[in-house]
Every structure is written in structure tokens, then in C-alpha cells.
Motif scaffolding. Structure first.
Motif, mmCIF file in Angstrom:
data_model
loop_
_atom_site.group_PDB
_atom_site.id
_atom_site.type_symbol
_atom_site.label_atom_id
_atom_site.label_comp_id
_atom_site.label_asym_id
_atom_site.label_seq_id
_atom_site.Cartn_x
_atom_site.Cartn_y
_atom_site.Cartn_z
ATOM 1 N N VAL A 1 0.729 -1.182 -0.045
ATOM 2 C CA VAL A 1 0.121 0.010 0.006
ATOM 3 C C VAL A 1 1.099 1.201 -0.150
ATOM 4 O O VAL A 1 1.935 1.236 0.675
ATOM 5 N N SER A 2 0.223 2.459 -0.521
ATOM 6 C CA SER A 2 0.905 3.535 -0.556
ATOM 7 C C SER A 2 0.680 4.101 0.838
ATOM 8 O O SER A 2 1.531 5.102 1.047
ATOM 9 N N PHE A 3 -0.388 3.986 1.378
ATOM 10 C CA PHE A 3 -0.655 4.783 2.680
ATOM 11 C C PHE A 3 -1.254 3.787 3.702
ATOM 12 O O PHE A 3 -1.870 3.007 3.322
ATOM 13 N N TYR A 4 -1.258 4.360 4.844
ATOM 14 C CA TYR A 4 -1.980 3.547 5.892
ATOM 15 C C TYR A 4 -2.792 4.579 6.715
ATOM 16 O O TYR A 4 -2.288 5.758 7.170
ATOM 17 N N ARG A 5 -4.097 4.519 6.722
ATOM 18 C CA ARG A 5 -5.157 5.246 7.533
ATOM 19 C C ARG A 5 -5.286 4.904 8.909
ATOM 20 O O ARG A 5 -5.882 3.681 8.824
ATOM 21 N N LYS B 1 5.375 8.997 22.098
ATOM 22 C CA LYS B 1 6.701 8.280 21.596
ATOM 23 C C LYS B 1 5.840 6.994 20.911
ATOM 24 O O LYS B 1 6.440 6.716 19.814
ATOM 25 N N TYR B 2 4.678 6.507 21.296
ATOM 26 C CA TYR B 2 4.149 5.546 20.489
ATOM 27 C C TYR B 2 3.825 5.736 19.072
ATOM 28 O O TYR B 2 4.100 5.007 18.333
ATOM 29 N N TYR B 3 2.979 6.858 18.967
ATOM 30 C CA TYR B 3 2.893 7.385 17.701
ATOM 31 C C TYR B 3 3.940 7.807 16.726
ATOM 32 O O TYR B 3 4.024 7.596 15.655
ATOM 33 N N ASN B 4 4.955 8.362 17.354
ATOM 34 C CA ASN B 4 6.217 8.931 16.814
ATOM 35 C C ASN B 4 6.830 7.399 16.227
ATOM 36 O O ASN B 4 7.350 7.668 15.129
ATOM 37 N N SER B 5 6.971 6.603 16.704
ATOM 38 C CA SER B 5 7.617 5.080 16.567
ATOM 39 C C SER B 5 6.858 4.786 15.344
ATOM 40 O O SER B 5 7.307 4.243 14.237
ATOM 41 N N LEU B 6 5.576 4.770 15.493
ATOM 42 C CA LEU B 6 4.716 4.085 14.226
ATOM 43 C C LEU B 6 4.974 5.069 12.927
ATOM 44 O O LEU B 6 4.993 4.292 11.989
ATOM 45 N N ILE B 7 4.711 6.071 13.277
ATOM 46 C CA ILE B 7 4.916 7.209 12.000
ATOM 47 C C ILE B 7 6.204 7.050 11.391
ATOM 48 O O ILE B 7 6.536 6.874 10.007
ATOM 49 N N ASP B 8 7.375 6.823 11.969
ATOM 50 C CA ASP B 8 8.827 6.813 11.534
ATOM 51 C C ASP B 8 8.822 5.669 10.983
ATOM 52 O O ASP B 8 9.541 5.592 9.885
ATOM 53 N N LEU C 1 6.540 3.689 9.474
ATOM 54 C CA LEU C 1 5.551 3.689 8.086
ATOM 55 C C LEU C 1 6.768 4.576 7.266
ATOM 56 O O LEU C 1 6.775 4.228 5.798
ATOM 57 N N ILE C 2 7.154 5.639 7.490
ATOM 58 C CA ILE C 2 7.700 6.344 6.407
ATOM 59 C C ILE C 2 9.064 5.715 5.884
ATOM 60 O O ILE C 2 9.557 5.656 5.110
ATOM 61 N N ALA C 3 9.843 4.914 7.101
ATOM 62 C CA ALA C 3 10.974 4.322 6.590
ATOM 63 C C ALA C 3 10.690 3.395 5.623
ATOM 64 O O ALA C 3 11.525 2.800 4.635
ATOM 65 N N LYS C 4 9.403 2.829 5.607
ATOM 66 C CA LYS C 4 9.046 1.512 4.839
ATOM 67 C C LYS C 4 8.251 2.199 3.433
ATOM 68 O O LYS C 4 7.586 1.540 2.373
#
Ligand code: BGC
Length: 494
Positions: A99-103, A126-133, A135-138
Motif C-alpha cells: 500500500v502507498s498509505f495507511y489510514r 512516543k508510541y505514535y512517533n515510532s509508528l509514523i517513523d 511507516l515512513i521508513a518503509k
């Protein structure tokens, strides 16, 4: 073969069979730039609601105090899909799907356990920062819903979405989200706007009385959305260069039969159910649909109210709310049939104001959810209605999905998704609707609100009795993966 593209085939009857075949293939192919994603929401997947410093939500409270209001299987274990711990695995699944994005949504109570902005929970950030980072890394874009039905209980104690001060509390919450995550999140959905649980459905906060609750909720929700949009515009947009929109529930309503009175009833229902959210934001004139205001004014008088049940926007507010969008998010699931119905002897209610009887066609096939019947044509009609009624603006299908009992060979889900994707492509190619992205609900089986774990919407199965919450791809995950890779509607596997 012209499967699902009848209009196109008929319109081109003069050309040869081979040419028809090629054109039909082109039209089952997604336009360049069209994006594919999947969606979840915080409360439905994260689990461990009170872990990592999160505060109580309306769901925690009502599940505790009124368990009989929820499907049995929703009780007991609180870890749900355990995404609060397994977020890295979730991102791997997303990456595997291509997928190109995750909602996903952020839990207000995990960021602000007290609802108000006096206490920011750093563990939540911290939790959402980790998730966002991650996602972006992938290479996956985060599309973040700020609020998806999980109101902090403390705010519910203050009246929830009927309290006009929610506009300011939501602004404060939005400011915290933009500040902490806006450097990386470029697509914000302020809310999944629907107001379930205010005035009608069996859904927390179960506020059935007084009958004005629904109207207050809609009004406050719209002002809160607009406040967050303006905040972004005034303080963040220049630097962060993102987009902000709202998601609405795009159920389609059509007349049962062709009598004028039922056609009018269907039009009225669209205005009440969808237009009440869309018109103030997306119509060039702003404000609520005239039909809604006239209808409520009439019942106000008959019922002896001194003030309108539907709060009125001042002219400044009409201008403030109008145009607060960069895109529209539309959740597409099903269609209802509408008949005019005289409710004048009933006690005051939203349903009385609307004055219709709603049903579904016995011929439409069903799902595990009593309300979800399969009628893809409704999706195309909805999209066209929006374009004709409002204007042209980018639309993202922010949810589309099918429920079953969790089978791995989920052919019915694939057929559903295939049918709806075809209808969406017809809206794009035949009706020139600007649909730019499509999102499957949901990445994996999760907590389906009052239905608990009895209705499954996932592309991945989750074993809720296994402490590791093992995720297993269903047939639909493989199918969606191929759709994304080949950028066309691929066949249903046999
Ligand atoms: C909601 C989801 C829900 C889905 C199926 C959507 O309108 O946003 O949270 O799971 O419907 O009921």
C-alpha cells in the motif's frame, strides 16, 4: 469481456469486439497517481487501553458499566489486536501488501489522558512517533484521523459533542498533534464525522434523549472541524505543507419505487444523513441544506419549541465553516431504500423530523453485519450525487469493506471489493468524479464496536485467543496485493 463495464460497452457499440476488449481493460485499470491504502482506528486495534499512560474513553466506561449493551464476545480480554505492542508487525503487513498509505487514528486519550491539554502523555507521543517513523521508513504515507469515536470519558462527562466548548478542546488537541507529528504527517482527517450514539443508534454515549442531541453533535462537530482546519491554515500549513479534510459516512439512499413522494423522501434522507455534514463545508453557499432547515423549522413550531432544535449558524459561522477542506474522505459500504412515512404523531425525534421508513432490497446479498448489503451501484450513484450537488474536489474513499465470520478463503469479501472498485472506476471514467485514493477497511479483523468480535472486516485474520495475536493473510490480502501491483481490478481467484 465487459464485466462490470456495461455502460462503457454499450456506449461503444460501433467499435469492434477486440477494441471493446482493450478499452474495457483500460477502464478496469486505475489512473496514474491513484493511491491504494488500508485503514484501522485506534480503539478498534490498539488494545491495552489503560497502558502507556492512556486515559479512559467512552468505550472503556460503557463496556465496564453496561456490558449487556455489547455483543458477548466483545467482553473479557482487553488487548484486541495488541497493536500498541505489535505496531512493527503491522507495518510489515502493510509493506507486504504494497500500500502507498495507511489510514490510522490517534487515540485522544493516549495523547491527552485528561482530555484537556494540560497533561500531554509523552509515552503516547512516543508510541505514535515510532509508528509514523516506521511507516515512513518503509515508504508508506501516514494518513491520520484525529478522532474516530473514542472520546476521552472526561470530555463525555462534560456532554461530549453536545458541549460547544468541544470546539476549543478539539483545537487544543489538534494543535498538539500538528506540533508533534505534522513534520511527517501530511494528510490529516479531522474526524470520522457521523455522531453515532447521539439521538439514535445503540452506540456510546447512548444519548437518546433529549431529541436535540444529534443536532447539537453535528453542529459542534462541524465547528470543531473548521476550527482545526483554520488552525492548520493559520499556523502550520506554510511550514508543514500538508492537507486537511474530513471523513463522512457515504451510505446511499434511493427511493423504493418511483413515486414522487418516495423520490423526495430519498432526497430528504440524503440531505439529513449526508448533506448535513457536507453542505456546510462543501457547498459554495455553506450552511445546512435548505430542506433540512425547513423541515426542522416546521416540527419546531408543531412541537412548541421556543428555539430551533437544530442550532443555527451565524453568518460569520457559515463563512467560517464553508470551504474548510483540501479533500473529502468518504466511507462507502452500503445502500438503503427510502419511503415517505408520516411520523407526525410520534414524540419529537430526529427520525420524526426526517419522516421516512428505511429498508434494504431483499435481493441484495448480505454480510455478517445486518446493515451491510451488497449494492455496488450505490457507490457510483453516491459519488455522482456528490459531484452534481456540491462541486468538484478531490475525494478519497477513506473506507470500503465487507464483514464475514473470519474465514481465510474470503471469496465474498473479494467479490464485494471487486464490485465496489468497478463502480468507483465507473464514477471516475464515466462521470468524471475526482476520486484519488481508495482504502480497504480493514487491515485486519478487529473490535467491531458494539458487535464486538462477531463481525470481521480484515484482510488479515487475527487469532484473538492466541496471546501473540497471530496475523494470517486471507485470500483477500493476496488479491488486494495483486490489485495494487497490477493497478487494475484483477479476477476473483477460483
Ligand atoms: C467506521 C469503522 C467501522 C466500520 C464498519 C465505519 O463507518 O468508521 O470504525 O468499523 O464502519 O462498521
Amino acid at each position: 469481456m465487459c464485466r462490470g463495464l456495461l455502460i462503457f460497452c454499450l456506449a461503444n457499440w460501433a467499435i469492434s469486439g477486440a477494441e471493446i476488449e482493450i478499452k474495457a481493460q483500460e477502464k478496469s485499470t486505475f489512473p496514474d497517481g491513484f493511491l491504494f491504502g488500508v485503514a484501522t482506528s485506534a480503539y478498534q486495534i490498539e488494545g491495552s487501553q489503560n497502558a502507556k499512560g492512556a486515559g479512559e474513553t467512552v468505550w472503556d466506561r460503557y463496556r465496564e458499566t453496561d456490558p449487556q449493551l455489547f455483543h458477548n464476545s466483545s467482553l473479557g480480554d482487553r488487548s484486541f489486536c495488541d497493536s500498541v505492542n505489535k505496531w512493527r508487525d503491522d507495518v510489515n503487513l502493510l509493506s507486504d501488501l504494497g500500500v502507498s498509505f495507511y489510514r490510522f487514528s490517534i487515540a485522544w486519550s493516549r495523547i491527552l489522558p485528561d482530555g484537556l491539554a494540560n497533561n500531554v502523555n509523552q509515552e503516547g507521543v512516543k508510541y505514535y512517533n515510532s509508528l509514523i517513523d516506521e511507516l515512513i521508513a518503509k515508504g508508506i504515507r501516514p494518513v491520520v484521523t484525529m478522532y474516530h469515536y473514542d472520546l476521552p470519558m472526561v470530555l463525555q462527562n462534560l456532554g461530549g459533542w453536545t458541549n460547544p466548548y468541544m470546539v476549543y478542546y478539539f483545537e487544543d488537541y489538534a494543535r498538539i498533534l500538528f506540533t508533534h507529528f505534522g513534520d511527517r504527517v501530511k494528510h490529516w482527517i479531522t474526524m470520522n464525522a457521523a455522531c453515532p450514539g447521539y439521538g439514535d443508534e445503540d452506540f456510546p454515549p447512548f444519548m437518546k434523549d433529549p431529541p436535540v442531541a444529534k443536532y447539537f453533535c453535528v453542529h459542534v462537530t462541524l465547528l470543531a472541524h473548521a476550527k482545526a482546519y483554520h488552525l492548520y491554515d493559520n499556523e502550520f500549513r506554510l511550514k508543514q505543507k500538508g492537507t486537511v479534510g474530513i471523513t463522512v459516512d457515504g451510505r446511499w439512499y434511493e427511493p423504493r419505487g418511483f413515486q414522487k413522494v418516495n423520490r423526495e423522501a430519498a432526497e430528504r434522507t440524503r440531505d439529513f444523513q449526508v448533506g448535513m455534514f457536507l453542505h456546510p463545508i462543501f457547498h459554495p453557499d455553506g450552511n445546512y441544506p435548505a430542506r433540512v432547515m425547513e423541515r426542522i423549522e416546521k416540527t419546531n413550531k408543531q412541537e412548541g419549541y421556543m428555539r430551533s432544535k437544530l442550532p443555527q449558524f451565524s453568518s460569520e459561522e457559515v463563512a467560517y465553516v464553508q470551504g474548510t477542506y483540501d479533500f473529502l474522505g468518504l466511507n462507502l459500504y452500503t445502500t438503503y431504500l427510502v419511503e415517505d412515512f408520516n411520523r407526525s404523531t410520534e414524540k419529537p425525534s430526529y427520525d420524526k423530523d426526517l419522516g421516512v421508513k428505511i429498508s434494504q432490497d431483499e435481493k441484495w446479498s448480505g454480510s455478517a453485519s445486518h446493515w451491510l448489503k451488497v449494492y455496488p451501484e450505490g457507490a457510483r450513484k453516491m459519488l455522482k450525487w456528490i459531484k452534481d450537488t456540491y462541486d468538484d474536489f478531490p475525494i478519497i474513499i477513506s473506507e470500503n469493506g465487507f464483514s464475514d465470520r473470519g474465514e481465510l478463503a474470503d471469496v465474498d469479501r473479494i467479490k464485494y471489493l471487486q464490485g465496489y472498485l468497478s463502480a468507483i472506476l465507473e464514477a471516475v471514467y464515466e462521470d468524471s468524479v475526482d476520486v484519488e485514493a481508495y482504502t480497504v477497511w480493514s487491515l485486519f479483523d478487529n473490535f467491531e464496536w458494539v458487535a464486538g468480535f462477531s463481525e470481521k472486516f480484515g484482510l488479515y485474520h487475527v487469532n484473538f485467543t492466541d496471546p501473540s495475536r497471530k496475523r494470517t493473510p486471507k485470500l483477500s490480502a493476496d488479491w488486494y496485493k495483486r490489485v495494487i501491483k497490477e493497478r487494475r481490478i484483477v479476477e476473483v481467484p477460483v
